[in-house]
Motif scaffolding. Structure first.
Motif, PDB file in Angstrom:
ATOM      1  N   ILE A  72      10.000  -9.803   4.809  1.00 58.40           N
ATOM      2  CA  ILE A  72      10.824  -8.924   3.967  1.00 58.40           C
ATOM      3  C   ILE A  72      10.287  -7.493   4.042  1.00 58.40           C
ATOM      4  N   HIS A  73       8.978  -7.374   3.939  1.00 60.89           N
ATOM      5  CA  HIS A  73       8.338  -6.054   4.025  1.00 60.89           C
ATOM      6  C   HIS A  73       8.662  -5.394   5.367  1.00 60.89           C
ATOM      7  N   HIS A  74       8.712  -6.182   6.420  1.00 59.72           N
ATOM      8  CA  HIS A  74       9.034  -5.689   7.768  1.00 59.72           C
ATOM      9  C   HIS A  74      10.432  -5.067   7.799  1.00 59.72           C
ATOM     10  N   ILE A  75      11.388  -5.704   7.140  1.00 55.43           N
ATOM     11  CA  ILE A  75      12.764  -5.177   7.110  1.00 55.43           C
ATOM     12  C   ILE A  75      12.816  -3.860   6.346  1.00 55.43           C
ATOM     13  N   PHE A  76      12.157  -3.805   5.197  1.00 53.67           N
ATOM     14  CA  PHE A  76      12.159  -2.568   4.414  1.00 53.67           C
ATOM     15  C   PHE A  76      11.465  -1.437   5.171  1.00 53.67           C
ATOM     16  N   ASN A  77      10.447  -1.776   5.939  1.00 49.22           N
ATOM     17  CA  ASN A  77       9.746  -0.749   6.719  1.00 49.22           C
ATOM     18  C   ASN A  77      10.618  -0.168   7.830  1.00 49.22           C
ATOM     19  N   GLY A  98       4.450 -18.534   2.273  1.00 49.58           N
ATOM     20  CA  GLY A  98       4.684 -17.420   1.354  1.00 49.58           C
ATOM     21  C   GLY A  98       4.306 -16.085   1.969  1.00 49.58           C
ATOM     22  N   GLU A  99       3.143 -16.032   2.606  1.00 44.71           N
ATOM     23  CA  GLU A  99       2.698 -14.789   3.239  1.00 44.71           C
ATOM     24  C   GLU A  99       3.630 -14.370   4.367  1.00 44.71           C
ATOM     25  N   ARG A 100       4.032 -15.334   5.172  1.00 46.52           N
ATOM     26  CA  ARG A 100       4.916 -14.999   6.297  1.00 46.52           C
ATOM     27  C   ARG A 100       6.276 -14.507   5.811  1.00 46.52           C
ATOM     28  N   PHE A 101       6.802 -15.135   4.766  1.00 46.30           N
ATOM     29  CA  PHE A 101       8.108 -14.746   4.240  1.00 46.30           C
ATOM     30  C   PHE A 101       8.046 -13.361   3.599  1.00 46.30           C
ATOM     31  N   VAL A 102       7.032 -13.133   2.791  1.00 49.08           N
ATOM     32  CA  VAL A 102       6.886 -11.835   2.119  1.00 49.08           C
ATOM     33  C   VAL A 102       6.672 -10.725   3.144  1.00 49.08           C
ATOM     34  N   ASN A 157       8.201  -6.679  -5.055  1.00 49.00           N
ATOM     35  CA  ASN A 157       6.793  -6.510  -5.387  1.00 49.00           C
ATOM     36  C   ASN A 157       6.009  -7.593  -4.660  1.00 49.00           C
ATOM     37  N   ALA A 158       5.326  -7.208  -3.585  1.00 45.47           N
ATOM     38  CA  ALA A 158       4.664  -8.182  -2.709  1.00 45.47           C
ATOM     39  C   ALA A 158       3.663  -9.075  -3.443  1.00 45.47           C
ATOM     40  N   PRO A 159       2.753  -8.529  -4.264  1.00 46.74           N
ATOM     41  CA  PRO A 159       1.795  -9.412  -4.954  1.00 46.74           C
ATOM     42  C   PRO A 159       2.467 -10.453  -5.844  1.00 46.74           C
ATOM     43  N   ARG A 160       3.527 -10.053  -6.562  1.00 50.38           N
ATOM     44  CA  ARG A 160       4.225 -11.009  -7.421  1.00 50.38           C
ATOM     45  C   ARG A 160       4.947 -12.072  -6.585  1.00 50.38           C
ATOM     46  N   PHE A 161       5.507 -11.657  -5.468  1.00 48.22           N
ATOM     47  CA  PHE A 161       6.174 -12.614  -4.586  1.00 48.22           C
ATOM     48  C   PHE A 161       5.176 -13.609  -3.996  1.00 48.22           C
ATOM     49  N   LEU A 162       4.013 -13.103  -3.607  1.00 48.25           N
ATOM     50  CA  LEU A 162       2.997 -13.974  -3.020  1.00 48.25           C
ATOM     51  C   LEU A 162       2.520 -15.032  -4.011  1.00 48.25           C
ATOM     52  N   ALA A 163       2.597 -14.716  -5.296  1.00 46.21           N
ATOM     53  CA  ALA A 163       2.128 -15.650  -6.329  1.00 46.21           C
ATOM     54  C   ALA A 163       3.147 -16.739  -6.653  1.00 46.21           C
ATOM     55  N   LEU A 164       4.341 -16.664  -6.094  1.00 44.33           N
ATOM     56  CA  LEU A 164       5.373 -17.672  -6.368  1.00 44.33           C
ATOM     57  C   LEU A 164       5.002 -19.017  -5.734  1.00 44.33           C
TER      58      LEU A 164
END
Length: 234
Positions: free
Chosen positions: A74-79, A67-71, A133-140
């Motif tokens: 995604i954050h890396h692409i948006f950055n 989950g952390e690696r995937f999220v 939303n990274a925190p919500r994604f991490l909670a999946l």
């Protein structure tokens, strides 16, 4: 064939580990050749869309779990300045350029796109930066059979329309591989050759293992008190 959106802003994230790392996570014997071929096939599919793409293996991924690696990916692409991302893996050989391009079109309509897999996860995710939303994604519940249901509920709870594409099989084991081969008759020549070659090799290896086991069992079981004579196994 559909073409990528005129106003761009979309990038494809191929989230796929190296063949060596895949072998540590999936129960497919001698799968390094298969995983290497599947990654090459997926890259070919991605390139046909003409959408910018990034391939992140375990060497570029960051995090302590999937989950952390995937999220973080995604954050890396948006950055990098992209406003939309379409994520895919290398374990869905039925994936076509049209699946990705349809997702890109739905992003034009401000929707979230999910490509459901039969195991309860998803093989494709299309997402806007403002919906991330990274925190919500991490909670999946990543890598569980309730992932698709949970992420759908997350978006719907935020009043984001979810569009689902066709259901496909993820390739996680030999049962999946046989099911995929049996369910689809339309393949690229190279992919079909790869899958058939791999199946033939694995079946031959298993047949040799069965022969070896039977010969060993017959000799050892019926000669329990005698040392094993390895010449009878050759």
């Amino acid at each position: 064939m559909l073409k990528p959106s005129k106003h761009n802003g979309t990038a494809i994230l191929l989230f796929a580990n190296s063949p060596q790392e895949e072998l540590n996570n999936k129960s497919i014997p001698n799968g390094n050749v298969l995983f290497s071929g599947l990654t090459k096939h997926t890259l070919s599919v991605v390139r046909q869309t003409e959408i910018p793409y990034f391939h992140l293996t375990e060497a570029e991924q960051e995090g302590n779990n999937f989950g952390e690696r995937f999220v973080n990916a995604i954050h890396h692409i948006f950055n990098k300045g992209f406003d939309r991302v379409i994520t895919v893996g290398n374990d869905t050989p039925q994936l076509r350029p049209a699946d990705i391009l349809k997702a890109d079109r739905e992003l034009d309509r401000n929707n979230c796109i999910l490509g459901p897999s039969k195991d309860g996860g998803f093989y494709l995710l299309g997402l806007h930066k403002r919906h991330f939303n990274a925190p919500r994604f991490l909670a999946l519940p990543w890598q569980t059979s309730s992932l698709l249901r949970s992420i759908t509920a997350l978006f719907q709870g935020l009043n984001i329309r979810v569009v689902k594409q066709r259901v496909l099989l993820d390739l996680d084991n030999m049962v999946d591989l046989n099911s995929i081969m049996a369910s689809c008759t339309i393949w690229s020549y190279k992919l079909r050759k790869l899958l058939l070659s791999f199946l033939t090799t694995v079946q031959a290896t298993l047949s040799l293992a069965v022969v070896f086991f039977n010969r060993y069992f017959q000799h050892y079981y019926f000669n329990k008190g005698s040392p094993i004579n390895t010449t009878c196994l050759s």
